[in-house]
Design an enzyme around this catalytic site. Structure first.
Site, short mmCIF file in Angstrom:
data_model
loop_
_atom_site.label_atom_id
_atom_site.label_comp_id
_atom_site.label_asym_id
_atom_site.label_seq_id
_atom_site.Cartn_x
_atom_site.Cartn_y
_atom_site.Cartn_z
N HIS A 1 0.84 -1.22 0.00
CA HIS A 1 0.00 0.00 0.00
C HIS A 1 0.87 1.27 0.00
O HIS A 1 0.42 2.32 0.43
CB HIS A 1 -0.95 0.04 1.20
N GLU B 1 10.30 8.33 -16.84
CA GLU B 1 8.97 8.90 -17.08
C GLU B 1 8.50 8.60 -18.51
O GLU B 1 7.34 8.26 -18.74
CB GLU B 1 9.00 10.41 -16.88
#
Ligand code: ARG
Length: 482
Positions: free
Chosen positions: A175, A309
């Site tokens: 998480h 990216e």
């Protein structure tokens, strides 16, 4: 065979661009519309297949001579003509013509220009339908091999990095919250495993790519006594297609490849995401090589992780290509339809994207620098060893559910004081549970926690070294062709 006398009559249809007679012009009565000529042409992109087209034509010509459809002398002229055309194209001295529609007819028309009448015999027993299917399969096979080489190189780099950082402790996350200490080497080997399955998927897809369609002709096969097995052998195919309708029409092999490519990009994108996070000031786990980053035109302090990216961003286009190809195929009746001309651009771009992304990661990732002091400090924040404390209590006779509860309370106390579990005094820990002894601190260190997970697949440095050795053995076997 009857002698074709049409060649000395004016052809009934011509190119709008050049006025040249169309190779298929016999039954037409007006020139192709100039716009339609451009709209239907594929030469601007399929010229990329010229090597494979020539390779396929040369094998076809040799086979035609072997079965007696061409004489040896005719085949020899064709082979030499095609060699010369390959040189022209490689030297950028080839006049690609939109009026000749595609790579196949550009090369065939040029062959006829160069060697005359004999050139007109090359297309015997063949159609562009089985020709283009052959070209794409040859091209994709070579592309898969290029991609596999880059995957292997990247994996080797990851293994070296894993070995270098086998003892480096960092927080493992679930998480995206600090979960348990892991080793950086273990994390790199997780990436290695993703790539291992990607390589397996590509190898598996390659088996179905490597089948020869030539001999299917337009859709039904051909009356010439072609020796398809011989052509397959010349071109390095593992076998010949068993159904001509299927062989000229289906592009499932390209879809399958693109699905494997999309999965590979998904993996690279996940890695990219972690690299981007880790380079941020908030994580500061790694430093990417300067040569892989760029600055900002306004903010002087910036060093941006553009390459990860971009890889993350490019994943989208490969997913898109998969969807294009699936949709391209879904409504096509048997056999060949012109729709299939649209298979090339998605396929080419998929391969280019994979090659670029793998090349970048294969050099950038193994050369990243781990900021070990930061990963260790981060592991000490966030109570990463809470599970270890619970396991410790279990070792002292406390049931796991109770231990979980006790440690939860210890975490609250530490949080209130703004310290880590390892920084609580023994008396404080014993106040929470009398089962705690003074040996508790060894399990509360990140290093101790990681080292304790010493089973196959676990994060312990010893396991990382074992997996590094096993991976090296596997990669060595692959490069030795085992
Ligand atoms: N350029 C075509 C393609 O890429 C070649 C095959 C054309 N066949 C045809 N029957 N028009 O699919």
């Amino acid at each position: 065979m009857t002698q074709d006398s049409a060649h000395d009559k004016p052809a009934a249809t011509t190119s709008a661009a050049t006025g040249e007679a169309k190779l298929w012009g016999g039954r037409f009565s007006e020139p192709t519309d100039a716009f339609v000529e451009r709209f239907t042409a594929s030469v601007d992109f399929d010229r990329r297949l010229y090597r494979e087209d020539i390779q396929g034509s040369q094998a076809h010509a040799r086979m035609l001579a072997r079965v007696g459809v061409l004489t040896e002398a005719e085949a020899e002229q064709i082979l030499q003509g095609l060699d010369a055309i390959r040189d022209e194209i490689a030297a950028d001295a080839f006049d690609w013509q939109v009026g000749r529609e595609d790579v196949h007819m550009n090369i065939e028309a040029r062959l006829i220009e160069r060697i005359g009448e004999v050139g007109k015999k090359l297309h015997t027993g063949r159609s562009r339908n089985d020709q283009v299917a052959t070209d794409i399969r040859l091209w994709l096979r070579a592309s898969i091999d290029d991609i596999l080489r880059l995957i292997r190189a990247y994996q080797e780099g990851l293994v070296d990095l894993a070995e270098r950082e086998a003892d480096t402790v960092m927080p493992g996350f679930t998480h995206l919250q600090t979960a348990q200490p892991v080793t950086f080497g273990h994390h790199m080997l997780a990436w290695y495993e993703m790539l291992e399955r990607d390589a397996e998927r590509l190898c598996d897809a390659r088996r179905r790519v490597n089948i020869l369609p030539l001999g299917s002709a337009a859709l039904a096969g051909t009356p010439y006594p072609l020796d398809r097995e011989y052509t397959a052998e010349l071109l390095g195919f593992d076998g010949v297609s068993r159904n001509s309708l299927d062989a000229v029409s289906d592009r499932d092999f390209a879809i399958e490849f693109t699905a494997a490519a999309a999965t590979l990009m998904m993996h690279l994108s996940r890695q990219a995401e972690e690299l981007v996070l880790w380079t941020s000031a908030q994580f500061a786990f790694i430093e990417l090589p300067d040569r892989y980053c760029t600055g900002s035109s306004i903010m002087p302090q910036k060093k941006n992780p553009d390459v990860p990216e971009l890889v993350r961003g490019k994943t989208g286009r490969v997913y898109g290509h998969l969807m294009s190809l699936l949709t391209l195929m879904k409504s096509q009746p048997l056999a060949y339809n012109k729709d299939n001309q649209e298979d090339k651009e998605p396929l080419f771009d998929t391969v280019d994207t994979l090659l670029g992304s793998l090349r970048a990661f294969g050099d950038m990732v193994p050369n990243l620098e781990v900021r070990r002091a930061n990963t260790l400090a981060a592991t000490r924040r966030g109570f990463a060893t809470a599970t270890d404390l619970a396991d410790y209590l279990v070792g002292r006779g406390v049931a796991f559910r109770d231990a979980h509860e006790i440690v939860g309370r210890a975490v609250r106390v530490a949080q209130e004081q703004g310290v880590d579990l390892a920084e609580l005094a023994l008396a404080e820990l014993q106040a929470i549970s009398p089962a705690v002894g003074d040996d508790v601190y060894t399990v509360l260190t990140p290093e101790g926690s990681a080292a304790a997970r010493n089973l196959t697949g676990g994060t312990a440095p010893e396991q990382v070294r074992r997996q590094v050795a096993a991976a090296r053995e596997r990669l060595r076997g692959l490069s030795a062709g085992r």
